[in-house]
Enzyme design. Structure first.
Site, mmCIF file in Angstrom:
data_model
loop_
_atom_site.group_PDB
_atom_site.id
_atom_site.type_symbol
_atom_site.label_atom_id
_atom_site.label_comp_id
_atom_site.label_asym_id
_atom_site.label_seq_id
_atom_site.Cartn_x
_atom_site.Cartn_y
_atom_site.Cartn_z
ATOM 1 N N SER A 57 42.136 39.553 45.547
ATOM 2 C CA SER A 57 41.562 38.379 44.883
ATOM 3 C C SER A 57 41.297 37.269 45.882
ATOM 4 C CB SER A 57 42.563 37.887 43.832
ATOM 5 O OG SER A 57 42.212 36.608 43.384
ATOM 6 N N TYR A 109 51.023 35.134 42.765
ATOM 7 C CA TYR A 109 49.979 36.152 42.564
ATOM 8 C C TYR A 109 49.211 36.377 43.870
ATOM 9 C CZ TYR A 109 45.364 37.745 40.768
ATOM 10 O OH TYR A 109 44.185 38.402 40.534
ATOM 11 N N LYS A 126 49.060 39.815 46.070
ATOM 12 C CA LYS A 126 47.800 40.491 46.403
ATOM 13 C C LYS A 126 47.677 40.674 47.916
ATOM 14 C CE LYS A 126 45.702 41.114 42.404
ATOM 15 N NZ LYS A 126 45.421 42.477 41.922
HETATM 16 N N1 LIG Z 1 38.833 39.107 36.442
HETATM 17 C C1 LIG Z 1 38.916 38.308 37.494
HETATM 18 O O1 LIG Z 1 38.437 37.173 37.477
HETATM 19 C C2 LIG Z 1 39.604 38.779 38.754
HETATM 20 C C3 LIG Z 1 39.496 38.002 39.916
HETATM 21 C C4 LIG Z 1 40.148 38.418 41.060
HETATM 22 C C5 LIG Z 1 40.869 39.612 41.052
HETATM 23 N N2 LIG Z 1 40.964 40.336 39.902
HETATM 24 C C6 LIG Z 1 41.760 41.539 39.913
HETATM 25 O O2 LIG Z 1 41.014 42.612 39.348
HETATM 26 C C7 LIG Z 1 41.875 43.481 38.624
HETATM 27 C C8 LIG Z 1 41.369 43.685 37.209
HETATM 28 O O3 LIG Z 1 41.249 42.420 36.603
HETATM 29 P P1 LIG Z 1 40.896 42.250 35.067
HETATM 30 O O4 LIG Z 1 40.148 40.983 34.939
HETATM 31 O O5 LIG Z 1 40.328 43.503 34.529
HETATM 32 O O6 LIG Z 1 42.353 42.008 34.491
HETATM 33 P P2 LIG Z 1 42.937 42.476 33.072
HETATM 34 O O7 LIG Z 1 44.157 41.634 32.838
HETATM 35 O O8 LIG Z 1 41.888 42.488 32.034
HETATM 36 O O9 LIG Z 1 43.359 43.956 33.377
HETATM 37 C C9 LIG Z 1 44.511 44.288 34.092
HETATM 38 C C10 LIG Z 1 45.179 45.400 33.353
HETATM 39 O O10 LIG Z 1 46.366 45.738 34.067
HETATM 40 C C11 LIG Z 1 47.311 46.128 33.104
HETATM 41 N N3 LIG Z 1 48.652 46.000 33.655
HETATM 42 C C12 LIG Z 1 49.301 44.876 34.025
HETATM 43 N N4 LIG Z 1 50.532 45.164 34.430
HETATM 44 C C13 LIG Z 1 50.664 46.522 34.309
HETATM 45 C C14 LIG Z 1 51.718 47.406 34.563
HETATM 46 N N5 LIG Z 1 52.907 46.989 35.025
HETATM 47 N N6 LIG Z 1 51.531 48.719 34.316
HETATM 48 C C15 LIG Z 1 50.337 49.185 33.845
HETATM 49 N N7 LIG Z 1 49.298 48.368 33.599
HETATM 50 C C16 LIG Z 1 49.472 47.048 33.823
HETATM 51 C C17 LIG Z 1 47.102 45.172 31.942
HETATM 52 O O11 LIG Z 1 47.626 45.717 30.738
HETATM 53 C C18 LIG Z 1 45.598 45.028 31.929
HETATM 54 O O12 LIG Z 1 44.982 45.905 30.994
HETATM 55 C C19 LIG Z 1 43.263 42.879 38.712
HETATM 56 O O13 LIG Z 1 43.961 43.489 39.765
HETATM 57 C C20 LIG Z 1 43.000 41.434 39.041
HETATM 58 O O14 LIG Z 1 44.082 40.856 39.747
HETATM 59 C C21 LIG Z 1 40.338 39.946 38.754
#
Ligand SMILES: NC(=O)c1ccc[n+]([C@@H]2O[C@H](COP(=O)([O-])OP(=O)(O)OC[C@H]3O[C@@H](n4cnc5c(N)ncnc54)[C@H](O)[C@@H]3O)[C@@H](O)[C@H]2O)c1
Length: 329
Positions: free
Chosen positions: A122, A150, A154
């Site tokens: 991220s 966080y 990461k």
């Molecule tokens: N969406 C954004 O703006 C953004 C920005 C930067 C980085 N990211 C990264 O991209 C990835 C996906 O993001 P997203 O927006 O789809 O997030 P999201 O929260 O919609 O999806 C993450 C998923 O991970 C699952 N999860 C969390 N802890 C878990 C565990 N211990 N075991 C199994 N599953 C688990 C959650 O249930 C969720 O469905 C993440 O790693 C996030 O950090 C997202």
């Protein structure tokens, strides 16, 4: 080929899975099977019903023991607790983001077939440290000094992926995602959640609070461009990816005011009037610590581009979710 998407029930995980199934091919190979591993099953029934999809629910850390004997050709490691959750619950963040990432890498190592792995890092790895202030423009080679749990988790994940790649356990690539907007559905617990809420809620005729000033500048990417980025990073030849350090996915730099202008262009004054400013210092502190401008030279070399402007992102959201955008014109 057999793929694993951790966090496969999440926003990006389900979108990535749908995109891969529609393409049918990844890095020149047919996608035969996608395992979606998450705490919960995806809400998308059509996705779960696809014969190529297998849904596994449970905590990733607990699941990794069973994964040790299972070979995957490719892995997208997206499972993660989000930023505000990790600030509120330190132990949850360490377990979900750090312990689970290490255990996953160990499981893939034990399987012994060197899968290709994309780790979703991220832009929250960047922050301003008194000894190392954040530059006005962040580049691929800017040293991350994360200022949240966080971001730290990461950044450690990136390093673990790099080292497991150096050791030949996986062919790992870390991509730093920008804040993805407009995120559909319900608000999540990310500190950046309002960056979707101030568009999504008003377009649906609902009020929205904006916790930061209109002049706040942030970096964004649309869901489509973000998933395109994850796939391009997966498909890149090792030499084209270049090194083992994380790269920045392309970023559109906008102010909150630019976003509201985009909202007005699509939803009119009626939608704009539903946004109310309600300063929240805790959120503002986190968000203002993130980069405001990001250069993504390495991603550009892979053919990736940022979204053109915020209005086009809002129009993309409306085109994909017309039923949730009653005020769109
Ligand atoms: N969406 C954004 O703006 C953004 C920005 C930067 C980085 N990211 C990264 O991209 C990835 C996906 O993001 P997203 O927006 O789809 O997030 P999201 O929260 O919609 O999806 C993450 C998923 O991970 C699952 N999860 C969390 N802890 C878990 C565990 N211990 N075991 C199994 N599953 C688990 C959650 O249930 C969720 O469905 C993440 O790693 C996030 O950090 C997202």
């Amino acid at each position: 080929m057999k793929l694993l998407i951790t966090g496969g029930a999440g926003f990006l995980g389900t979108r990535l899975a749908r995109t891969l199934l529609a393409r049918g091919v990844l890095a020149g190979r047919t996608v035969d099977r996608i395992v979606l591993a998450d705490l919960v099953a995806p809400a998308d029934a059509a996705l779960c019903d696809d014969a190529r999809v297998e849904v596994r629910t449970g905590d990733l850390l607990a699941m990794t023991a069973a994964l040790r004997g299972e070979a995957f050709d490719g892995v997208f490691h997206l499972a993660s607790a989000v930023s505000a959750e990790c600030e509120a619950d330190f132990d949850l963040g360490m377990r979900s983001n750090l312990d689970a990432t290490r255990a996953l890498l160990e499981a893939l190592r034990a399987a012994g077939n060197v899968p290709r792995l994309v780790f979703s890092s991220s832009c929250a790895v960047y922050g301003s440290d008194p000894a190392l202030p954040l530059p006005a423009v962040v580049h691929d080679d800017t040293l991350p000094t994360p200022q949240t749990s966080y971001g730290i988790q990461k950044f450690i994940g990136e390093q673990l992926v790099a080292d497991c790649t150096r050791k030949g356990f996986v062919d790992g690539r870390s991509a730093r995602l920008m804040t993805v907007s407009v995120r559909p559905g319900k608000p999540n617990r990310a500190a950046s959640g309002f960056l979707s809420g101030i568009v999504r809620e008003p377009l649906a005729g609902q009020p929205a609070l904006c916790p930061v000033a209109p002049s706040t500048r942030i970096v964004l990417s649309s869901p489509a461009r973000t998933v395109e980025g994850l796939i391009a990073v997966y498909e890149a030849a090792r030499e084209a990816f270049g090194g083992r350090t994380a790269l920045n996915l392309p970023a559109l730099s906008v102010t909150v005011q630019d976003m509201l202008d985009g909202l007005r262009a699509v939803g009119g004054e009626q939608a704009l009037a539903l946004v109310r400013f309600a300063p929240d210092e805790a959120v503002a502190r986190i968000v203002e610590g993130w980069p405001a401008r990001v250069e993504s030279t390495r991603a550009q070399r892979l053919g990736l581009q940022a979204d053109a402007d915020f209005e086009s992102i809002v129009r993309q959201y409306v085109a994909e979710h017309p039923q949730a955008a009653a005020l769109a014109r």
